[in-house]
Design an enzyme around this catalytic site. Sequence first.
Site, PDB file in Angstrom:
ATOM      1  N   SER A 135      16.903  25.224  53.953  1.00  0.00           N
ATOM      2  CA  SER A 135      18.084  26.078  53.934  1.00  0.00           C
ATOM      3  C   SER A 135      18.281  26.685  55.311  1.00  0.00           C
ATOM      4  O   SER A 135      17.314  26.898  56.053  1.00  0.00           O
ATOM      5  CB  SER A 135      17.905  27.204  52.908  1.00  0.00           C
ATOM      6  OG  SER A 135      18.902  28.198  53.052  1.00  0.00           O
ATOM      7  N   TYR A 149      13.256  33.817  48.753  1.00  0.00           N
ATOM      8  CA  TYR A 149      13.724  32.436  48.945  1.00  0.00           C
ATOM      9  C   TYR A 149      13.714  32.090  50.428  1.00  0.00           C
ATOM     10  O   TYR A 149      13.236  31.027  50.837  1.00  0.00           O
ATOM     11  CB  TYR A 149      15.129  32.292  48.363  1.00  0.00           C
ATOM     12  CG  TYR A 149      15.789  30.961  48.635  1.00  0.00           C
ATOM     13  CD1 TYR A 149      15.482  29.842  47.872  1.00  0.00           C
ATOM     14  CD2 TYR A 149      16.750  30.832  49.634  1.00  0.00           C
ATOM     15  CE1 TYR A 149      16.098  28.619  48.110  1.00  0.00           C
ATOM     16  CE2 TYR A 149      17.374  29.624  49.875  1.00  0.00           C
ATOM     17  CZ  TYR A 149      17.049  28.515  49.107  1.00  0.00           C
ATOM     18  OH  TYR A 149      17.657  27.312  49.352  1.00  0.00           O
TER      19      TYR A 149
END
Length: 256
Positions: A135, A149
């Site tokens: 990401s 995350y």
Amino acid sequence: MDKVIVITGASGGIGAELARVAGARGAKLVLAARRKDALETVATRSGRDSLAVVTDVTSRAQVEKLRDAALQRFGHIDVWVNNAGRGITRSVADLTDEDLEEMWRANVNSALYGMQAVLPHFQARNAGQILNVSSTLGRLPVVPHRSAYSAAKHALNALSACLRQDLHKTHPGIHVTVVMPGVVATEFGTNALGGGPDSRMLPGAQRVEEAVEVILDAIAHPRPEVFTRPAAQQEVERYYRDVAAYELDPGARPGR
């Protein structure tokens, strides 16, 4: 695309679209996810050379069975895509031990098991590609409610880089690629631990088809890292040039 590709997290989102497009272009696919019905639907629409293997990628034993199923069906593996993962909507102050453990299982352990499962096969051939879907938040930690995350994706990026450097010395025919999407129009947000905004409704969310084309290009032309949006790299560079200034800029916040 004459390749055997294993894709985890293939029952929806980026994984499902990657399977559909790669299958249409001739790839032989081994698709993994926990949701049997959804996974089989994706396999059906991805062509007759698609094998669905119900897999919990947080289990090392099940990931190894996934590898074995791929080898039994097709004889070899060319690309292993660690795409499974999950977000979280929780500030650092509110994180629990269970939150951190879930983020590590879903985003780090699952990819590590995939890398370690396929690596001996790739080493024996001195060929293959591990592609880890990370990401932009693995480089740009500026969305506080995605704290754990973001931390997990930073860890995934580091593991990928270290493996790549080790293999460069001993098995230069093996590629390790990290792909870093930003906000993509999938169910990522609504599936996050603790709920969250629907990524499909966020302004500027990238079309999943566009993100998948970047992944396919990274398979066709392996390289260490790629952002699904070129501007993201400029944002990362701006962040590290002056962290304080970037963090104080209210406009410098990806949606997610």
